[in-house]
Design a protein around this motif. Sequence first.
Motif, PDB file in Angstrom:
ATOM      1  N   LYS A 135     -13.987  -7.880 -35.875  1.00  0.00           N
ATOM      2  CA  LYS A 135     -14.658  -8.930 -36.652  1.00  0.00           C
ATOM      3  C   LYS A 135     -15.310  -9.966 -35.726  1.00  0.00           C
ATOM      4  O   LYS A 135     -14.823 -11.087 -35.600  1.00  0.00           O
ATOM      5  CB  LYS A 135     -13.673  -9.630 -37.602  1.00  0.00           C
ATOM      6  N   ASN A 167     -18.017 -12.813 -34.655  1.00  0.00           N
ATOM      7  CA  ASN A 167     -19.028 -13.650 -35.311  1.00  0.00           C
ATOM      8  C   ASN A 167     -20.351 -13.363 -34.599  1.00  0.00           C
ATOM      9  O   ASN A 167     -20.384 -12.566 -33.651  1.00  0.00           O
ATOM     10  CB  ASN A 167     -18.630 -15.135 -35.321  1.00  0.00           C
ATOM     11  N   SER A 175     -18.959 -11.904 -39.062  1.00  0.00           N
ATOM     12  CA  SER A 175     -18.857 -13.094 -39.921  1.00  0.00           C
ATOM     13  C   SER A 175     -19.929 -14.082 -39.492  1.00  0.00           C
ATOM     14  O   SER A 175     -20.194 -14.255 -38.305  1.00  0.00           O
ATOM     15  CB  SER A 175     -17.452 -13.690 -39.845  1.00  0.00           C
ATOM     16  N   GLY A 180     -20.331 -17.501 -40.782  1.00  0.00           N
ATOM     17  CA  GLY A 180     -20.085 -18.853 -41.282  1.00  0.00           C
ATOM     18  C   GLY A 180     -20.603 -19.031 -42.703  1.00  0.00           C
ATOM     19  O   GLY A 180     -20.344 -18.199 -43.576  1.00  0.00           O
ATOM     20  N   GLY A 234     -22.128 -16.173 -44.867  1.00  0.00           N
ATOM     21  CA  GLY A 234     -21.382 -15.013 -45.356  1.00  0.00           C
ATOM     22  C   GLY A 234     -21.096 -14.002 -44.268  1.00  0.00           C
ATOM     23  O   GLY A 234     -20.605 -14.357 -43.197  1.00  0.00           O
ATOM     24  N   ILE A 290     -22.677 -15.409 -50.028  1.00  0.00           N
ATOM     25  CA  ILE A 290     -21.662 -16.313 -50.580  1.00  0.00           C
ATOM     26  C   ILE A 290     -22.336 -17.583 -51.120  1.00  0.00           C
ATOM     27  O   ILE A 290     -23.400 -17.969 -50.639  1.00  0.00           O
ATOM     28  CB  ILE A 290     -20.592 -16.679 -49.515  1.00  0.00           C
ATOM     29  N   VAL A 307     -17.467 -28.055 -47.713  1.00  0.00           N
ATOM     30  CA  VAL A 307     -16.632 -27.678 -46.565  1.00  0.00           C
ATOM     31  C   VAL A 307     -15.848 -28.888 -46.042  1.00  0.00           C
ATOM     32  O   VAL A 307     -16.402 -29.951 -45.821  1.00  0.00           O
ATOM     33  CB  VAL A 307     -17.512 -27.077 -45.443  1.00  0.00           C
ATOM     34  N   GLY A 317     -10.744 -21.902 -38.123  1.00  0.00           N
ATOM     35  CA  GLY A 317      -9.745 -20.939 -38.595  1.00  0.00           C
ATOM     36  C   GLY A 317     -10.225 -20.093 -39.756  1.00  0.00           C
ATOM     37  O   GLY A 317      -9.482 -19.226 -40.236  1.00  0.00           O
ATOM     38  N   GLY A 345     -12.369 -17.774 -39.640  1.00  0.00           N
ATOM     39  CA  GLY A 345     -12.410 -16.396 -39.131  1.00  0.00           C
ATOM     40  C   GLY A 345     -11.030 -15.751 -39.200  1.00  0.00           C
ATOM     41  O   GLY A 345     -10.898 -14.564 -39.527  1.00  0.00           O
ATOM     42  N   THR A 380     -10.321 -14.877 -42.711  1.00  0.00           N
ATOM     43  CA  THR A 380     -11.102 -13.673 -43.020  1.00  0.00           C
ATOM     44  C   THR A 380     -10.375 -12.422 -42.521  1.00  0.00           C
ATOM     45  O   THR A 380     -10.282 -11.417 -43.231  1.00  0.00           O
ATOM     46  CB  THR A 380     -12.500 -13.785 -42.347  1.00  0.00           C
ATOM     47  N   ASN A 410     -14.095 -12.654 -47.354  1.00  0.00           N
ATOM     48  CA  ASN A 410     -14.987 -13.823 -47.397  1.00  0.00           C
ATOM     49  C   ASN A 410     -14.422 -14.942 -48.260  1.00  0.00           C
ATOM     50  O   ASN A 410     -14.546 -16.114 -47.915  1.00  0.00           O
ATOM     51  CB  ASN A 410     -16.382 -13.419 -47.868  1.00  0.00           C
ATOM     52  N   GLY A 435     -11.926 -16.733 -46.157  1.00  0.00           N
ATOM     53  CA  GLY A 435     -12.610 -17.563 -45.156  1.00  0.00           C
ATOM     54  C   GLY A 435     -13.115 -18.853 -45.787  1.00  0.00           C
ATOM     55  O   GLY A 435     -12.953 -19.951 -45.237  1.00  0.00           O
TER      56      GLY A 435
HETATM   57  P1  ATP Z   1     -13.134 -19.426 -36.374  1.00  0.00           P
HETATM   58  O1  ATP Z   1     -13.308 -18.980 -34.939  1.00  0.00           O
HETATM   59  O2  ATP Z   1     -13.229 -20.912 -36.578  1.00  0.00           O
HETATM   60  O3  ATP Z   1     -11.882 -18.868 -37.001  1.00  0.00           O
HETATM   61  P2  ATP Z   1     -15.297 -17.548 -36.944  1.00  0.00           P
HETATM   62  O4  ATP Z   1     -16.521 -17.931 -36.169  1.00  0.00           O
HETATM   63  O5  ATP Z   1     -14.479 -16.416 -36.451  1.00  0.00           O
HETATM   64  O6  ATP Z   1     -14.365 -18.811 -37.202  1.00  0.00           O
HETATM   65  P3  ATP Z   1     -16.865 -17.754 -39.374  1.00  0.00           P
HETATM   66  O7  ATP Z   1     -17.979 -16.784 -39.394  1.00  0.00           O
HETATM   67  O8  ATP Z   1     -17.190 -19.175 -39.051  1.00  0.00           O
HETATM   68  O9  ATP Z   1     -15.693 -17.180 -38.446  1.00  0.00           O
HETATM   69  O10 ATP Z   1     -16.146 -17.781 -40.809  1.00  0.00           O
HETATM   70  C1  ATP Z   1     -15.541 -16.655 -41.414  1.00  0.00           C
HETATM   71  C2  ATP Z   1     -15.890 -16.616 -42.891  1.00  0.00           C
HETATM   72  O11 ATP Z   1     -15.430 -17.814 -43.548  1.00  0.00           O
HETATM   73  C3  ATP Z   1     -17.395 -16.532 -43.183  1.00  0.00           C
HETATM   74  O12 ATP Z   1     -17.834 -15.179 -43.169  1.00  0.00           O
HETATM   75  C4  ATP Z   1     -17.456 -17.172 -44.582  1.00  0.00           C
HETATM   76  O13 ATP Z   1     -17.064 -16.259 -45.584  1.00  0.00           O
HETATM   77  C5  ATP Z   1     -16.381 -18.267 -44.494  1.00  0.00           C
HETATM   78  N1  ATP Z   1     -16.973 -19.541 -44.007  1.00  0.00           N
HETATM   79  C6  ATP Z   1     -16.878 -20.070 -42.778  1.00  0.00           C
HETATM   80  N2  ATP Z   1     -17.568 -21.232 -42.680  1.00  0.00           N
HETATM   81  C7  ATP Z   1     -18.098 -21.448 -43.900  1.00  0.00           C
HETATM   82  C8  ATP Z   1     -18.929 -22.478 -44.464  1.00  0.00           C
HETATM   83  N3  ATP Z   1     -19.348 -23.522 -43.736  1.00  0.00           N
HETATM   84  N4  ATP Z   1     -19.307 -22.354 -45.768  1.00  0.00           N
HETATM   85  C9  ATP Z   1     -18.899 -21.293 -46.498  1.00  0.00           C
HETATM   86  N5  ATP Z   1     -18.121 -20.308 -46.027  1.00  0.00           N
HETATM   87  C10 ATP Z   1     -17.720 -20.365 -44.748  1.00  0.00           C
END
Ligand code: ATP
Length: 310
Positions: free
Chosen positions: A183, A185, A222, A224, A227, A241, A246, A251, A253, A256, A278, A281
């Motif tokens: 997974k 980002n 992922s 943010g 979606g 999404i 927010v 966290g 991710g 998720t 999602n 997340g």
């Molecule tokens: P982290 O390292 O902080 O755990 P990440 O970069 O691994 O995060 P993200 O892509 O930021 O992961 O977030 C995972 C999922 O959470 C996204 O695919 C989405 O479904 C949801 N999400 C995260 N941020 C948002 C946001 N600002 N608004 C809506 N959904 C969000």
Amino acid sequence: MIVTITMNPSIDISYPLETFKLDTVNRVIDVKKTAGGKGLNVTRVLKQLEDEVTASGLLGGFLGESIKKDLDEAGITHSFSPINGETRNCIAILHEGKQTEILESGPVISDAEAEVFLNHFTDLVKDASILSFSGSLPTGLPKDFYAQMITICHMYHKPVILDCSGESLKLALQGEAKPLLIKPNTEELADLLGRDVSDNIEVLKEALQDSLFDGVEWIVVSMGAKGAFAKHNDKFYRVEIPKIEVVNPVGSGDSTVAGLTSAINNGDSDNDVLKKANVLGMLNAQEAVTGHINLDNYQKLFNQLNVSLV
Ligand code: ATP
């Protein structure tokens, strides 16, 4: 049983300050200390989902004991392997709308401790239905340590969900035994491929067909607030999404990953795997506390997501 792995856990300390003054004393009233590390965030969400989960990894010293106590209080089953070094502290100073972080690199793991862990891990693998590895490797472990752990899982036909970045992810992808799912980002995906990746569907499709991912069944990128984009075998999915309020997306991710692990463990359809991941997340992003979700809002959000084949 789901087994979560946190190789470099921490005590996460938050110091909220109205103003952060350098070169003098700052007094903090509202200190929060919690058991941290990406794998423990995953564990907490799985626990809230009422999945059967055991947290494992490496713990040492006084702070290691404190993490165990924290998990006990949360009713979370754990089975960590001991190390001589002291588990680390990670400090976040919240001031004037900013976040200044002081992250200890953590203990150095010896070859003997790595071997003890792998033996302990092998016993856990035998009883697991699926395993989820999250976060960085501590100093002292070889960069291919996750690849070695995946090889053990393959010997017992146990699937692995892998959420890490950099060299340890690359080596895990290049190993003969593959994780079931990764997974990244978008930033981590670009870093893996050594080139920029936009959120354009055709660009993402091409990126996920890179030979680096050969043999990896699921790739969930992922994105943010945008979606996610996913590849399962030869199918590509876009997850759209709704816009949400927010509070703290740190966290998300990990939440998720908890959703992906839980849904795959339950044998859910692709559509439900991606929606659950999602929604969780998003639920994490709506809360102040990392790795905490309010499941009352689950179904409402679930119904608002759109997963389409692209
Ligand atoms: P982290 O390292 O902080 O755990 P990440 O970069 O691994 O995060 P993200 O892509 O930021 O992961 O977030 C995972 C999922 O959470 C996204 O695919 C989405 O479904 C949801 N999400 C995260 N941020 C948002 C946001 N600002 N608004 C809506 N959904 C969000």
